[in-house]
Design a protein around this motif. Structure first.
Motif, PDB file in Angstrom:
ATOM      1  N   GLY A  15       0.744  -1.201   0.037  1.00  0.00           N
ATOM      2  CA  GLY A  15      -0.129  -0.012  -0.203  1.00  0.00           C
ATOM      3  C   GLY A  15       0.731   1.186   0.030  1.00  0.00           C
ATOM      4  N   VAL A  16       1.688   1.352   0.701  1.00  0.00           N
ATOM      5  CA  VAL A  16       2.645   2.636   1.074  1.00  0.00           C
ATOM      6  C   VAL A  16       3.861   2.641  -0.066  1.00  0.00           C
ATOM      7  CG1 VAL A  16       4.084   3.789   2.510  1.00  0.00           C
ATOM      8  CG2 VAL A  16       2.136   2.635   3.289  1.00  0.00           C
ATOM      9  N   GLU A  17       4.557   1.665  -0.356  1.00  0.00           N
ATOM     10  CA  GLU A  17       5.828   1.693  -1.422  1.00  0.00           C
ATOM     11  C   GLU A  17       5.302   1.423  -2.646  1.00  0.00           C
ATOM     12  OE1 GLU A  17       9.329  -0.056   0.226  1.00  0.00           O
ATOM     13  OE2 GLU A  17       8.792   0.137   2.270  1.00  0.00           O
ATOM     14  N   ARG A  18       4.442   0.505  -2.916  1.00  0.00           N
ATOM     15  CA  ARG A  18       3.999   0.152  -4.455  1.00  0.00           C
ATOM     16  C   ARG A  18       2.828   1.044  -4.865  1.00  0.00           C
ATOM     17  NH1 ARG A  18       4.276  -6.040  -5.532  1.00  0.00           N
ATOM     18  NH2 ARG A  18       3.432  -4.827  -7.587  1.00  0.00           N
ATOM     19  N   GLY A  19       2.213   1.656  -3.875  1.00  0.00           N
ATOM     20  CA  GLY A  19       0.914   2.433  -4.180  1.00  0.00           C
ATOM     21  C   GLY A  19      -0.237   1.691  -4.713  1.00  0.00           C
ATOM     22  N   GLU A  22      -6.846   0.434  -2.815  1.00  0.00           N
ATOM     23  CA  GLU A  22      -7.601  -0.358  -1.768  1.00  0.00           C
ATOM     24  C   GLU A  22      -8.238  -1.570  -2.311  1.00  0.00           C
ATOM     25  OE1 GLU A  22     -10.256   2.186   0.548  1.00  0.00           O
ATOM     26  OE2 GLU A  22      -8.823   3.645   0.930  1.00  0.00           O
ATOM     27  N   HIS A  23      -8.743  -1.354  -3.694  1.00  0.00           N
ATOM     28  CA  HIS A  23      -9.469  -2.450  -4.156  1.00  0.00           C
ATOM     29  C   HIS A  23      -8.330  -3.712  -4.461  1.00  0.00           C
ATOM     30  CE1 HIS A  23     -12.359  -4.599  -6.921  1.00  0.00           C
ATOM     31  NE2 HIS A  23     -11.236  -4.805  -7.633  1.00  0.00           N
ATOM     32  N   THR A  24      -7.384  -3.360  -4.916  1.00  0.00           N
ATOM     33  CA  THR A  24      -6.117  -4.231  -5.286  1.00  0.00           C
ATOM     34  C   THR A  24      -5.682  -4.921  -4.119  1.00  0.00           C
ATOM     35  OG1 THR A  24      -5.658  -3.283  -7.281  1.00  0.00           O
ATOM     36  CG2 THR A  24      -4.118  -4.521  -6.398  1.00  0.00           C
ATOM     37  N   LEU A  25      -5.613  -4.098  -2.706  1.00  0.00           N
ATOM     38  CA  LEU A  25      -5.055  -4.453  -1.508  1.00  0.00           C
ATOM     39  C   LEU A  25      -6.063  -5.403  -0.882  1.00  0.00           C
ATOM     40  CD1 LEU A  25      -3.546  -1.280   0.031  1.00  0.00           C
ATOM     41  CD2 LEU A  25      -2.348  -3.446  -0.649  1.00  0.00           C
ATOM     42  N   ALA A  26      -7.315  -5.302  -1.107  1.00  0.00           N
ATOM     43  CA  ALA A  26      -8.477  -6.204  -0.761  1.00  0.00           C
ATOM     44  C   ALA A  26      -8.407  -7.471  -1.290  1.00  0.00           C
ATOM     45  CB  ALA A  26      -9.600  -5.369  -0.730  1.00  0.00           C
ATOM     46  N   ALA A  27      -8.017  -7.658  -2.537  1.00  0.00           N
ATOM     47  CA  ALA A  27      -7.851  -8.762  -3.335  1.00  0.00           C
ATOM     48  C   ALA A  27      -6.614  -9.630  -2.929  1.00  0.00           C
ATOM     49  CB  ALA A  27      -7.745  -8.779  -4.783  1.00  0.00           C
ATOM     50  N   TYR A  28      -5.711  -8.931  -2.561  1.00  0.00           N
ATOM     51  CA  TYR A  28      -4.461  -9.378  -2.189  1.00  0.00           C
ATOM     52  C   TYR A  28      -4.702 -10.025  -0.704  1.00  0.00           C
ATOM     53  CZ  TYR A  28      -0.694  -8.460  -5.341  1.00  0.00           C
ATOM     54  OH  TYR A  28       0.158  -8.293  -6.746  1.00  0.00           O
ATOM     55  N   ARG A  29      -5.470  -9.194   0.066  1.00  0.00           N
ATOM     56  CA  ARG A  29      -5.715  -9.768   1.397  1.00  0.00           C
ATOM     57  C   ARG A  29      -6.577 -11.199   1.716  1.00  0.00           C
ATOM     58  NH1 ARG A  29      -5.379  -7.097   6.435  1.00  0.00           N
ATOM     59  NH2 ARG A  29      -4.875  -5.240   5.222  1.00  0.00           N
ATOM     60  N   ARG A  30      -7.590 -11.287   0.725  1.00  0.00           N
ATOM     61  CA  ARG A  30      -8.255 -12.283   0.585  1.00  0.00           C
ATOM     62  C   ARG A  30      -7.543 -13.489   0.301  1.00  0.00           C
ATOM     63  NH1 ARG A  30     -12.192  -8.803  -1.968  1.00  0.00           N
ATOM     64  NH2 ARG A  30     -11.443  -9.384  -4.045  1.00  0.00           N
ATOM     65  N   ASP A  31      -6.658 -13.164  -0.819  1.00  0.00           N
ATOM     66  CA  ASP A  31      -5.834 -14.589  -1.274  1.00  0.00           C
ATOM     67  C   ASP A  31      -4.796 -14.871  -0.135  1.00  0.00           C
ATOM     68  OD1 ASP A  31      -7.417 -14.751  -3.847  1.00  0.00           O
ATOM     69  OD2 ASP A  31      -5.789 -13.250  -4.729  1.00  0.00           O
ATOM     70  N   LYS A 180      -2.683   1.425 -12.160  1.00  0.00           N
ATOM     71  CA  LYS A 180      -2.106   0.665 -10.962  1.00  0.00           C
ATOM     72  C   LYS A 180      -0.959   1.079 -10.671  1.00  0.00           C
ATOM     73  CE  LYS A 180      -4.602  -3.549 -12.701  1.00  0.00           C
ATOM     74  NZ  LYS A 180      -4.539  -4.789 -12.990  1.00  0.00           N
ATOM     75  N   GLY A 181      -0.817   1.225  -9.259  1.00  0.00           N
ATOM     76  CA  GLY A 181       0.677   1.623  -8.671  1.00  0.00           C
ATOM     77  C   GLY A 181       0.634   3.225  -8.832  1.00  0.00           C
ATOM     78  N   ARG A 182      -0.587   3.795  -9.167  1.00  0.00           N
ATOM     79  CA  ARG A 182      -0.523   5.226  -9.418  1.00  0.00           C
ATOM     80  C   ARG A 182       0.489   5.680 -10.658  1.00  0.00           C
ATOM     81  NH1 ARG A 182      -4.435   8.392  -8.086  1.00  0.00           N
ATOM     82  NH2 ARG A 182      -2.904   9.941  -7.921  1.00  0.00           N
ATOM     83  N   LYS A 183       0.705   4.749 -11.484  1.00  0.00           N
ATOM     84  CA  LYS A 183       1.283   5.124 -12.659  1.00  0.00           C
ATOM     85  C   LYS A 183       0.516   5.945 -13.449  1.00  0.00           C
ATOM     86  CE  LYS A 183       3.976   2.994 -16.507  1.00  0.00           C
ATOM     87  NZ  LYS A 183       3.944   1.608 -17.404  1.00  0.00           N
ATOM     88  N   GLU A 184       1.206   7.214 -13.903  1.00  0.00           N
ATOM     89  CA  GLU A 184       0.385   8.070 -14.747  1.00  0.00           C
ATOM     90  C   GLU A 184       0.736   7.933 -16.155  1.00  0.00           C
ATOM     91  OE1 GLU A 184       0.982  12.919 -15.236  1.00  0.00           O
ATOM     92  OE2 GLU A 184       1.696  12.114 -13.473  1.00  0.00           O
TER      93      GLU A 184
END
Length: 308
Positions: A15-19, A22-31, A180-184
């Motif tokens: 969350g902090v270093e790779r940005g 919340e949606h992607t983090l929730a998927a990682y957490r479930r898995d 993804k990852g706040r890539k612009e």
């Protein structure tokens, strides 16, 4: 460190270093919480106790549901395996595990499916359906659909747009999207989207913004707050219903259609890769797959012995 504590630290890193969103983090957490439960059932109390057989057995459990969880499809299993591999790599880099037990584990192969695109005629009907909403909401909904189809934006990227991310300069209009990852990335938009956005910004958004406390977000709900992903999805469903579009419509449908129509018009796959914000051209190349119907049509039109 227990697997649960190690997982909390890894998710914080994502969350902090790779940005990650919340949606992607929730998927990682479930898995990964399912993985922690699987390891616990085997009496494993630290990640440095995990061996390759544990990881391969977990992959089998994902496919069959033998761990008590739901049996997953090949694509969902692939996603979970990627999460597990990333976590173990992180633990090795941090010096907490001497070896990576997941390094040699490959996710099961899945059947590549063609993304579902809709015909241009259905896109146009959908846009008309969006415009049919009452008052300022019609202006907002038309602008939202034009942006989704006109830029190939993910729904999270579209609802995350700020007013300042939109440049309506007639010479080179564009929107700035954060993927993804706040890539612009900066994506050009066409005249139809420009017109819809101008109408919304002049006659629609000020009315909606007056209901709230002030926010730089581009797309607002009736209370003047940022439009949510769920509400944006509902906008598309309502537009499809009003337009009589029977094909399945989702925000990703418009993203698929954007890519498919660009490639059909002769766009280079690497250009489309940049426009979509794909990290790898391999992801984009799925849009270049052809259906059996297309193969038959090309054969019938091109082969000298196809007739008769």
């Amino acid at each position: 460190m227990s697997p649960q504590d190690a997982l909390s630290e890894y998710l914080a890193h994502l969350g902090v270093e790779r940005g990650l969103s919340e949606h992607t983090l929730a998927a990682y957490r479930r898995d990964l919480e399912r993985y922690v439960g699987f390891l616990s059932s085997r009496g494993i109390t630290a990640l440095d106790q995990v061996v390759e057989r544990d990881v391969t057995d977990y992959v089998e459990a994902l496919r069959t549901g033998s761990d008590g969880g739901s049996a997953l499809s090949a694509s969902s299993t692939n996603r979970a395996v990627v999460a597990v591999r990333g976590w173990h790599r992180f633990e090795v880099r941090e010096g907490r595990c001497p070896t990576d037990p997941a390094a040699g584990v490959r996710p099961p192969g899945g059947v590549k499916r063609l993304p579902k695109a809709i015909a241009l005629e259905d896109v146009e009907r959908l846009l008309e359906g969006a415009s049919a909403a009452e008052g300022v909401l019609g202006l907002r909904d038309r602008a939202l659909v034009e942006v989704l189809y006109g830029t190939g934006a993910r729904i999270s990227e579209a609802v995350g747009l700020a007013v300042d991310d939109v440049d309506l300069d007639r010479g080179a209009p564009s929107v700035r999207l954060f993927g993804k990852g706040r890539k612009e990335r900066v994506v050009p938009i066409g005249g139809y989207a420009v017109e819809a956005l101008e109408a919304y910004l002049v006659r629609g958004r000020p009315v909606l913004a007056g209901q709230g406390r002030g926010t730089p977000t581009l797309f607002l709900n009736q209370r003047g707050n940022p439009l949510s992903r769920q509400s944006a999805w509902a906008v598309l469903q309502a537009a499809a219903e009003r337009a009589g579009v029977t094909a399945h419509i989702s925000p990703h449908t418009l993203r698929h259609s954007y890519a498919t129509h660009l490639l059909a018009g002769g766009a280079d796959v690497r250009v489309v890769q940049e426009l979509l914000g794909h990290a790898s051209v391999t992801t984009t190349q799925i849009y270049t797959l052809v259906t059996p119907d297309t193969l038959r049509e090309v054969y019938a039109a091109s082969h000298p012995r196809a007739l008769g």
